[in-house]
Design a protein around this motif. Structure first.
Motif, short mmCIF file in Angstrom:
data_model
loop_
_atom_site.label_atom_id
_atom_site.label_comp_id
_atom_site.label_asym_id
_atom_site.label_seq_id
_atom_site.Cartn_x
_atom_site.Cartn_y
_atom_site.Cartn_z
N TRP A 76 137.31 86.56 79.28
CA TRP A 76 137.18 87.92 79.25
C TRP A 76 137.42 88.62 78.05
O TRP A 76 137.26 90.12 77.93
N ILE B 102 138.02 99.34 87.92
CA ILE B 102 136.61 98.78 88.50
C ILE B 102 135.73 99.82 88.70
O ILE B 102 136.19 100.97 89.36
N LYS C 224 128.79 99.35 88.03
CA LYS C 224 128.82 99.46 86.45
C LYS C 224 129.88 98.40 85.78
O LYS C 224 130.26 97.53 86.52
N SER C 225 129.81 98.31 84.38
CA SER C 225 130.67 97.47 83.87
C SER C 225 132.08 97.74 84.31
O SER C 225 132.73 98.92 84.72
N PHE C 226 133.28 96.61 84.49
CA PHE C 226 134.57 96.87 84.64
C PHE C 226 135.18 96.94 83.27
O PHE C 226 134.77 96.48 82.32
N CYS D 299 133.67 95.05 79.80
CA CYS D 299 133.06 93.96 80.33
C CYS D 299 131.82 93.98 81.02
O CYS D 299 131.75 94.89 81.89
N SER D 300 130.76 93.02 80.62
CA SER D 300 129.73 92.92 81.54
C SER D 300 129.98 92.33 83.00
O SER D 300 131.11 91.74 83.12
N PRO D 301 129.03 92.52 83.96
CA PRO D 301 129.31 91.86 85.39
C PRO D 301 129.77 90.29 85.23
O PRO D 301 130.38 89.77 86.07
N ASP D 302 128.79 89.54 84.27
CA ASP D 302 129.39 88.06 84.17
C ASP D 302 130.63 88.02 83.58
O ASP D 302 130.83 86.78 83.08
#
Length: 279
Positions: free
Chosen positions: A10, A31, A35-37, A62-65
């Protein structure tokens, strides 16, 4: 707080790999639906490029992945050769934005003109569709207790009392000294610069603030101190700067609120037209 494993996916380490020691703690998580978290990380005091960095809290998008896309400092104090930079009074909001106060001030002993000056920027950061933080500058305030008639007289006296082999001209490299205090962009095409000019020669003295507009022309000036006997003010005051126009400001650095200078006894507001307005 939980210490972060250095194998975590992460966090991208390229911005912090030089921290010594590199102790990272998980501070919190935000969260944002759809959107990004956002992750909050804290760092112990550490050395960065030989300079001490205070305890730091960073907000990481951070991106969703699960890949880091950007980061900002919420709380920290860092040093470089000439300046101290601070981020403080941060507030995270429900929409994922964060407001932060950021200041820049001279390191002790690095400024012969105004060692107590400070530039404060009140900034709101939003996360865009690409997971990048975009800054909206809500307010800029340049504080300089020395910018008063008495403070300027003391400054000139200090210049003259420097080491016996140094005169004002030798220290400043000529009777004139100009330095930019800060710049501000009221729109993409409307960027101004605020400068200070000191002149001292054979007893004649002048200290003034002036604003340079997008076309490199002086749009206004504010005389803080003038002691001109033989020299003509029009001959020694600051001049327009030849050269190219300013680059257009990035959309992320637009000033949406006020810009002002606080002196020992006055407040000078700077208008989008490049004028000083005494308050």
């Amino acid at each position: 707080m939980k210490r972060v494993c250095r194998l975590t996916p992460w966090l991208a380490y390229k911005e912090v790999i030089d921290f010594d020691p590199l102790d990272i703690y998980h501070y919190g998580k935000i969260i944002l639906p759809g959107k990004s978290f956002l992750l909050l990380y804290a760092y112990n005091k550490s050395l960065l490029n030989g300079e001490m960095q205070d305890t730091t809290v960073q907000l990481v998008a951070c991106s969703p992945d699960g890949k880091e896309t950007d980061r900002i400092n919420l709380y920290t104090t860092t040093h470089d050769e000439d300046y101290v930079f601070r981020s403080y009074d941060a507030v995270n909001h429900e929409d994922g934005s964060a407001t932060v106060n950021e200041t820049a001030s001279p390191e002790e002993g690095s400024s012969i003109l105004d060692p107590k000056s400070k530039l404060l920027r009140k900034i709101t950061y939003h996360v865009d569709g690409n997971g990048k933080f975009r800054a909206a500058i809500n307010e800029m305030t340049y504080t300089s207790p020395s910018f008063s008639a008495e403070g300027i007289r003391r400054a000139f006296h200090t210049f003259l009392k420097m080491e016996s082999e140094e005169s004002f001209e030798e220290v400043i490299q000529g009777p004139d000294f100009n330095t930019m205090l800060f710049d501000a962009s009221f729109s993409v095409s409307n960027k101004i610069e605020v400068w200070v000019h000191f002149y001292q020669n054979n007893g004649a003295q002048l200290a003034e603030l002036y604003i340079i507009g997008a076309d490199k022309k002086i749009t206004d000036r504010y005389v803080m101190y003038k002691n001109l006997s033989e020299a003509d003010f029009q001959l020694v005051c600051a001049r327009d700067e030849p050269g190219q126009r300013h680059d257009n400001a990035a959309a992320s650095s637009i000033l949406s609120g006020s810009a002002k200078i606080l002196t020992e006894d006055k407040t000078l507001q700077i208008t989008p037209e490049g004028k000083f307005r005494e308050q």
